[in-house]
Each structure stands twice: as structure tokens, then as C-alpha cells.
Design a protein around this motif. Sequence first.
Motif, mmCIF file in Angstrom:
data_model
loop_
_atom_site.group_PDB
_atom_site.id
_atom_site.type_symbol
_atom_site.label_atom_id
_atom_site.label_comp_id
_atom_site.label_asym_id
_atom_site.label_seq_id
_atom_site.Cartn_x
_atom_site.Cartn_y
_atom_site.Cartn_z
ATOM 1 N N LYS A 4 0.655 1.269 -6.936
ATOM 2 C CA LYS A 4 0.660 2.051 -8.168
ATOM 3 C C LYS A 4 1.629 1.418 -9.162
ATOM 4 N N ASN A 5 1.176 1.268 -10.396
ATOM 5 C CA ASN A 5 1.955 0.679 -11.480
ATOM 6 C C ASN A 5 2.297 -0.798 -11.256
ATOM 7 N N THR A 6 1.536 -1.465 -10.430
ATOM 8 C CA THR A 6 1.715 -2.897 -10.229
ATOM 9 C C THR A 6 1.026 -3.631 -11.367
ATOM 10 N N PRO A 7 1.732 -4.535 -12.054
ATOM 11 C CA PRO A 7 1.087 -5.244 -13.161
ATOM 12 C C PRO A 7 0.039 -6.240 -12.658
ATOM 13 N N PRO A 8 -1.003 -6.491 -13.453
ATOM 14 C CA PRO A 8 -2.054 -7.421 -13.040
ATOM 15 C C PRO A 8 -1.520 -8.810 -12.682
ATOM 16 N N GLU A 9 -0.381 -9.206 -13.258
ATOM 17 C CA GLU A 9 0.172 -10.529 -12.984
ATOM 18 C C GLU A 9 0.522 -10.729 -11.503
#
Length: 140
Positions: A4-9
Motif C-alpha cells: 500500500k502506497n508503494t510508488p510505481p518506481e
Amino acid sequence: MTFKNTPPETFPEIFAAAWANPTLDSLMVPLRDEVVLVQPLSRELVGKAEARRAFAKILKRFPGVCGTVHAHAISDDLHLYIDWTLKARIGGRMIAVPIIDKFWFLDGLVSKRIAYFDPAPIIKATLKSPRQWLRVLSTL
């Protein structure tokens, strides 16, 4: 493990680890409950339950299946593209299928994925292997 809330990068590392030695759980973790998966040879899959069934079939049809990530890019509109190769043994031969996946994210989880690949190598290898026919039939 939560995404959760992990950036796409950071997702390409998660994806690479999941496909290096895939399990049903590792493939499901980064998906939203209402995920949409689009790919050749299958209807559009909607929801985690349909995704789980589809991944379970892949893992059963192709024991030892794995993938290697080659590159990734993030577009201006924050779509993530992953260039990777799926490898599977079919009828005693290892086949490699190049794939480009396009991902959409919502709250750090995959909300949609479109897979672009040519299914011909999978179809040809499956048609040449009666043992593979049984695997496919057992997962219908």
C-alpha cells in the motif's frame, strides 16, 4: 508484506522477485481487490479472485515457469512499463516469450495491467506436446 502506497518506481523490483520464483501468493500481493488484467488468449479478468484462478492455472500448466525483467520505464502519466521474458518448459523444450506489461496503480497497488505478447510460441509448443494437452485440459 504490504505494498500500500508503494510508488510505481519500486514496483519493478517487486515484480522481478515475484516472477523469479513465482508462487500464487507472490503474484497476488501487489494487486488491488478490483484489479483488471488484460492479455492475449484470455478474456479480461476482473477482481483478485479471477486473477488468482488465472495465475493458479498458469502455475499448474507450466511447472517451473519463471520470468526475467530486462528493463522498465515510467511514462509522463505515471504508467509503468516492464519489459520481461516469461520462460516455461513445454514438451521438454524451454520456450521464452518476450512480454511488455503496462501497469496502472492506485494507492500503491496494481489497478490494471495490459500484457502485450505473441502467444504463438506457447500455442505451438502446447500443440506438439500431448502431455501438455493433459495439463491444459485439467485446468479448464
